[in-house]
Structure formats: structure tokens, C-alpha cells
Design a protein around this motif. Structure first.
Motif, PDB file in Angstrom:
ATOM      1  N   GLY A 178      33.626  35.326  41.326  1.00 58.02           N
ATOM      2  CA  GLY A 178      34.409  34.219  41.866  1.00 58.02           C
ATOM      3  C   GLY A 178      35.907  34.452  41.962  1.00 58.02           C
ATOM      4  N   PHE A 179      36.366  35.641  41.620  1.00 59.12           N
ATOM      5  CA  PHE A 179      37.804  35.910  41.727  1.00 59.12           C
ATOM      6  C   PHE A 179      38.114  36.174  43.201  1.00 59.12           C
ATOM      7  N   ASP A 180      38.965  35.336  43.805  1.00 61.01           N
ATOM      8  CA  ASP A 180      39.106  35.398  45.263  1.00 61.01           C
ATOM      9  C   ASP A 180      40.451  35.946  45.727  1.00 61.01           C
ATOM     10  N   ASP A 181      41.228  36.552  44.822  1.00 59.28           N
ATOM     11  CA  ASP A 181      42.511  37.130  45.207  1.00 59.28           C
ATOM     12  C   ASP A 181      42.655  38.421  44.410  1.00 59.28           C
ATOM     13  N   ILE A 182      42.385  39.550  45.089  1.00 58.23           N
ATOM     14  CA  ILE A 182      42.282  40.824  44.383  1.00 58.23           C
ATOM     15  C   ILE A 182      43.178  41.877  45.028  1.00 58.23           C
ATOM     16  N   PHE A 183      44.010  42.518  44.224  1.00 58.72           N
ATOM     17  CA  PHE A 183      44.839  43.621  44.677  1.00 58.72           C
ATOM     18  C   PHE A 183      44.262  44.899  44.084  1.00 58.72           C
ATOM     19  N   LEU A 184      43.689  45.741  44.959  1.00 60.16           N
ATOM     20  CA  LEU A 184      43.156  47.023  44.528  1.00 60.16           C
ATOM     21  C   LEU A 184      44.329  47.999  44.561  1.00 60.16           C
ATOM     22  N   ALA A 185      45.062  48.056  43.467  1.00 62.45           N
ATOM     23  CA  ALA A 185      46.319  48.810  43.412  1.00 62.45           C
ATOM     24  C   ALA A 185      46.039  50.284  43.194  1.00 62.45           C
ATOM     25  N   TYR A 186      45.428  50.908  44.176  1.00 61.31           N
ATOM     26  CA  TYR A 186      45.009  52.302  44.057  1.00 61.31           C
ATOM     27  C   TYR A 186      44.861  52.863  45.460  1.00 61.31           C
ATOM     28  N   PRO A 187      45.252  54.114  45.676  1.00 60.15           N
ATOM     29  CA  PRO A 187      45.127  54.722  47.008  1.00 60.15           C
ATOM     30  C   PRO A 187      43.691  55.149  47.292  1.00 60.15           C
ATOM     31  N   VAL A 188      42.816  54.172  47.499  1.00 52.63           N
ATOM     32  CA  VAL A 188      41.387  54.431  47.680  1.00 52.63           C
ATOM     33  C   VAL A 188      41.140  55.267  48.946  1.00 52.63           C
ATOM     34  N   TRP A 189      40.317  56.281  48.837  1.00 48.49           N
ATOM     35  CA  TRP A 189      39.880  57.034  50.019  1.00 48.49           C
ATOM     36  C   TRP A 189      38.501  56.499  50.386  1.00 48.49           C
ATOM     37  N   PRO A 190      38.357  55.842  51.533  1.00 44.77           N
ATOM     38  CA  PRO A 190      37.124  55.110  51.837  1.00 44.77           C
ATOM     39  C   PRO A 190      35.978  55.950  52.379  1.00 44.77           C
TER      40      PRO A 190
END
Lengths: 368, 368
Positions: free
Chosen positions: B84-96
Motif C-alpha cells: 500500500g505504499f504509493d509514493d516510492i523513490f527507487l534511489a538507485y541507477p537501476v539497469w532495466p
């Protein structure tokens, strides 16, 4: 170790990094080699499951001829017992408080269970835990051979056997762990000799106290090659199943015998002489030091110089190519045991990277 | 820290060791204190969940006023989004790559999601991953402020914002991590000043490139007390929720603010000047060095001098009492983040050790 790159190439696109990749054919070779070595020297193999925590691998070890398994805590033993492993040596001086007393009693009812002891208080506590049936629990007296960890002085093993018998427990033998054999290549053989001396003394002490040491159990992957003394009946190596750089540096395994690596992606490349991998302590643990680094990229001179939790600082040797962001590389750990428990499952393939299976790390998270 | 012994006394007999014990009232105080500090300085709090990996604690942080959460990888973000957490900052240089592309797209559909970027290739890859709807993904440009980890040079932030806009993504601001502020007490303030300078430059660069940096995001628990510069809009501390000895040594937390310890049992006591605890690297990770040790027993001078996987070598100071086998002691970790992920659940109590709840470590095992 270009074979690790080869295996990885086969998997690209099918895995998410960081991922623990296991080469099943190399694992089988390692298992078979250890059994053959043990057979040549009249030793039983009782592998330590803490390294893989995986019932699938445990089954391969039993199928190859292991007499049972070694566990490091009650939960680990329970997971394997529930999976059908019926001969378990909990080679640890467990203090049976909290729920452990009842769980040990239950395990002893359904499994052939042995537990390590090194002091009279624990012997009493275990006997209390077994209630009216102490004779259902076999105990193995731990002696110190120089690791200065747990274990009684070898000459006191007989006293502990006597204390166990008085409480109705069944003392079946002695064990030790030559942990001081991991400090360097020359330490392996010396620690193995210490191990033999300690076990000989302990067996003698058992006999003098009116007990028979049917089980004389020795450890570890770094010292096992030298643990062939007549007095020893079984060996408890763990890391041999995967190998790692620490064992390779010690001379206890070769590059070709390393069966586990962590696939990692280059995610950032701004700092000269370095790229960042997505493999940090949360994947590798923190095993190493600034001199040897904290893991290495197979087949290259690239070494992880530093680790944060999700960032691995890969130092690029002079003149080496600079892998682009998005490149996937195979990271070989220094110490493999801490790596496995960071993941829910092992990605299992073969040397060519063709097959892909997933083996759950069943006993991860079980520490008590 | 005798209060940790007090909490532990209340729990004896009800827990199995090693066990991660959390004092919920101290956690709440830490959460409230950080919110109050942030409010005084006009900052938003966006705590990093990697430290606790626990949706229950995340909920306490949101209830206290946090604007959302920070995550370190896609799996971690998914676990919290599902809760239910609806505001998320993925603070990482993710390679998709692998499954990450589809999972990021799915997250962006159901959550307000921001992802860190620090290079053009990743910007292209993320835009590709978003298919026909790149405008659903907000990106935050990472800049380096001296940690020499990930992050572009601050003066190039605008270029990356432009690259993101050209691909239809939404660049909303900049972030950095002052990792070099953890090397010692005097380093905290210096790193915070570096952080401010880098963020000012990055914001200027954004503006020059025609973008607005609405989000100016700073980290970390060791430097947060000095991260009050006007340019900063939000802070991403993680460790403050529990505290640990590293932060106490840095002056970033006090003894009374430490809210997590590992309950450990003395299992062996044969070696003079030492006892063995059942807390090794599999419970604590390997955080420390021979000088400061690898963890300490609260309220005493006892320090873990060495760790094997299931054995902790507790060095007893001269003249100190020798705890008997079976004694349970509270071990305070040097670095709390690696401890939590070794356990399936946190044992949650209060300062008196009366209450006992179990909070699952929901996002443990999620690294990719």
C-alpha cells in the motif's frame, strides 16, 4: 575462469541481477571427488549444510554416498529433517533454552540425531530437555585442537562422556574443527596435524573413562586433504561443494572447481578506474580486506575494492577495458557461505548456460 | 545501555537466540525526532527502507509524516507497493534488464514511482522499458558529491535532464548520497557541505537546461543533522530508525536511541579471557575491524573480537565477570542494516521487555 563467462552468456536476459548462479555439473563433480577421496581413505562424508542450506544439494550429497548431514543450529536441522534427511549431526554446543528443548526432543524422536557438547552444564540441560528419554539423544564431545573457539581440552573428553552417561545420554564419540587451518596455505597441514593429535588424545580419554568413541569427526574444506589419519572416522566439509576464492588461495580448490558466482550488472561508470556493480554486501556479505578485495570478476584482474550495501566498487586494472553500463559480469566470492543465505533461491545451470532451474535455499533464515 | 539488559530480562524464556530484538517505543521516538527535526528545517522525510525492510515500520514512518519511502532495488519497491505504499523513490541507477523492465512499468502504473538515473544509456533503457508511456515515469538525476560511487558530475545534471525529456521521461530533480561522511565524526559536516555544493550546482545545471528541480534529495543518517541547506527539499535517512554503534561513534545517535540488539547466548567458555556466543556472521554480518571489534555487549566493555558463521568470540575485559554458559546477553551491532536481513522477523518489545510482537522482515531476500 572464462567458463563462468560462458555459462553467464547463456543466461543473459533470463535472469535479474544480482543473482547467485550455480553450475550443477561442477557441483556434482565436487561432490563425487570428495566421496572418492573419502573412500580412498576409509572415511565417511557428512557434509555441512550451512554452505548451501539447500535440500536439493543435500540429496545429491546423500545420493553420492554421504552418511548423513551436519547442521549448525536446530532450525537448520529441522528443515532438513522435514525434507527426509534421517541422520543429522548438530555439530554445535546448542544451549537448549526457549523452544529449543522441545524441538530437540522432537527431532530425536523422528531422526537419528547427534548433538555436540563441550561442557557439563549443557549436558545437564540437554538431559533435562530429553525428559524421560535421554537415551534417545546421542552426544558427541567437542574438543579444541587449536582453533581456540568452542571445545573442551582433549584430555577432558572422557569426563564429559562420563557426565553424559550419568544423565542417561549416549556419548558416541568426539569431534573438532581445525579453524586455524584457514589462515594460509602452510596452515592447512599444521592444523590437520593438530586435529589428529587432539582427536587421538580425546579418544584415549574416552576409553579411560569407560566409553567408546565410535565417531571421530573432523572438519573442514581447507584441511580435509590432510585429514586422513587412522583415528578419524568421518569428515564434515561444507565449502567444497561450491569452492570460493579463499579456498583457491589456500590451495584447497582449483579455479575449475568453483561452482558458484554472482551475476552482477555494471550500473554506473563515472569514476575513472572504476565501475559500480549492483552487487554489494547485501548480496556478497563482507568477506575480504583491502589487500585481496571483496570478490573478483572471473577471468579478469578486476577486483571489488569496496562494498556498500547495494553498490560494488569494481577497480579496473590499468589498461583493462571499461565495461559499459548494462554489461553483466560473473563475480566470484571470497567466501561462499555468506552469499547463499542472501538469496531465496539458487539459479542452477550448467557449464554452457543452457539449462535453468531454481533450487530454493530452504534453510535460509534459520539461525536458532 | 543497561536498559537493553532490562528489556532482555523481560523476554528470557520466550525467545530463541540469536534473535533480533527491537524496542518499539525507542523506534517511535527515533521516528518522531527525525520528523520534528525535518519540520524545523522545512524538509520532507523519505526514509530508506533498506534498513528495516519491514512494512510495519514503514507504516509508522508514514503515519509520523514521511512523504513516501526510498527503496534500493525493484523487488524492495514491489514489496512495499503491494503493502500500500504509493509514493516510492527507487534511489538507485537501476539497469532495466531481465524482468526489471516490465516490473518497473507495472510499478509506475500503480504507484507514484521515481527512479534514479546517472547516465544516458540507462535513460534510454528506461524509456524503452516504459513503452508508449514514458511520461508515467519520473526520474531523478543522481550526482556525485564526493562519495565517488554512482552519480554524474553535478554540472552535467542538466544534460541528463534534457536526455530524459527527449525520451519522454519526466525529470523532476536531483539526488546525491554523501557516503564519505561516514569515515569519522569530523567527516559528517564536511560531507554535508560537499552535498550542498553538489546539489546547488546540479539545480543550476537543471535550470540552464530548461528543467526545474522540484526534488532536491539528500541522504544519510550520519550527515542528516548538517543537511539543512535551503536547496534541499527532502532527506533519505535509513539507519536512524534503529541506530547502531557506528552512528554512535560518529555522534549521529546516542546510546539511548539504539533500538535494536541481537540477543545471544553464551555456549562455550573454555578459552581464558573469552566466551563464545551463538551470534556469528550469519546473524550480524561482518561489520567492524580488529580495533573496534564486530559488535559489543550493551552496558559492558565486552567486544566481539572475531566472528565465524555461528560463533562469536566475545573478548572479556580484565577483571570482568565471566558469564556462565546459558547466559543471554544483548549484542549491539556496529552496522544495523546487514543484521535485519538475516532474520525472517523482528522480535518487537518495549523498554521493559513486557510486550512481545513479531514483525515480518517483508522485503528480506529482495535484491533484484
Amino acid at each position: 575462469m572464462n567458463r563462468l563467462h560462458q555459462a553467464l552468456d547463456g543466461l543473459l536476459g533470463r535472469i535479474d541481477t544480482p543473482a547467485p548462479i550455480v553450475l550443477a555439473d561442477v557441483v556434482q563433480d565436487n561432490i563425487d571427488r570428495m566421496q572418492a577421496f573419502a573412500a580412498r581413505h576409509g572415511l565417511a562424508v557428512r557434509p555441512h549444510v550451512k554452505t548451501h542450506k539447500c535440500t536439493e544439494i543435500g540429496r545429491l550429497q546423500i545420493a553420492a554416498g554421504a552418511v548423513g548431514i551436519t547442521a549448525g543450529n536446530v532450525g537448520e536441522a529441522e528443515v532438513f529433517a522435514a525434507a527426509g534427511f534421517d541422520d543429522i549431526f548438530l555439530a554445535y554446543p546448542v544451549w537448549p533454552a526457549g523452544t529449543k528443548a522441545a524441538r530437540i526432543r522432537r527431532l530425536a524422536e523422528t531422526t537419528k540425531l547427534r548433538i555436540g557438547v563441550d561442557n557439563p552444564a549443557a549436558i545437564d540441560a540437554l538431559a533435562d530437555a530429553m525428559g524421560g528419554a535421554p537415551d534417545r539423544l546421542q552426544v558427541v564431545v567437542e574438543v579444541d585442537c587449536g582453533a581456540r573457539r568452542s571445545g573442551a581440552p582433549p584430555a577432558l573428553a572422557g569426563d564429559l562422556a562420563l557426565a553424559a552417561r550419568r544423565r542417561g545420554l549416549v556419548p558416541v564419540g568426539v569431534f573438532t574443527y581445525p579453524g586455524h587451518g584457514s589462515s594460509g596455505p602452510e596452515a592447512r597441514e599444521r592444523a590437520a596435524r593438530d586435529q589428529e593429535a587432539a582427536l587421538v588424545t580425546a579418544v584415549r580419554s574416552f576409553r579411560a573413562a569407560g566409553s567408546t568413541a565410535d565417531v571421530v569427526s573432523a572438519g573442514s574444506t581447507p584441511t580435509v586433504a590432510f585429514s586422513t589419519a587412522d583415528v578419524i572416522t568421518e569428515i564434515r566439509p561444507g565449502e567444497y561443494v561450491f569452492g570460493d576464492l579463499n579456498n583457491r588461495r589456500l590451495g584447497a580448490c582449483t579455479d575449475e572447481e568453483i561452482a558458484l558466482f554472482v551475476a552482477a550488472t555494471v550500473v554506473s561508470d563515472w569514476v575513472p578506474g572504476q565501475v559500480i556493480l549492483d552487487t554489494g554486501t547485501k548480496a556478497l556479505g563482507r568477506e575480504g580486506n583491502p589487500e585481496i578485495g571483496f570478490g573478483a570478476v572471473a577471468g579478469t584482474k578486476g577486483v571489488l575494492a569496496k562494498l556498500n550495501e547495494y553498490h560494488g566498487f569494481l577497480a579496473l586494472p590499468d589498461g583493462a577495458g571499461r565495461p559499459a553500463v548494462g554489461t553483466v559480469v560473473p563475480v566470484v566470492p571470497n567466501h561462499v557461505c555468506p552469499v547463499v543465505v542472501n538469496f531465496e533461491e539458487l539459479i542452477v545451470t550448467d557449464r554452457t548456460g543452457t539449462s535453468l532451474r531454481r533450487w530454493p535455499v530452504d534453510a535460509r533464515g534459520f539461525l536458532a
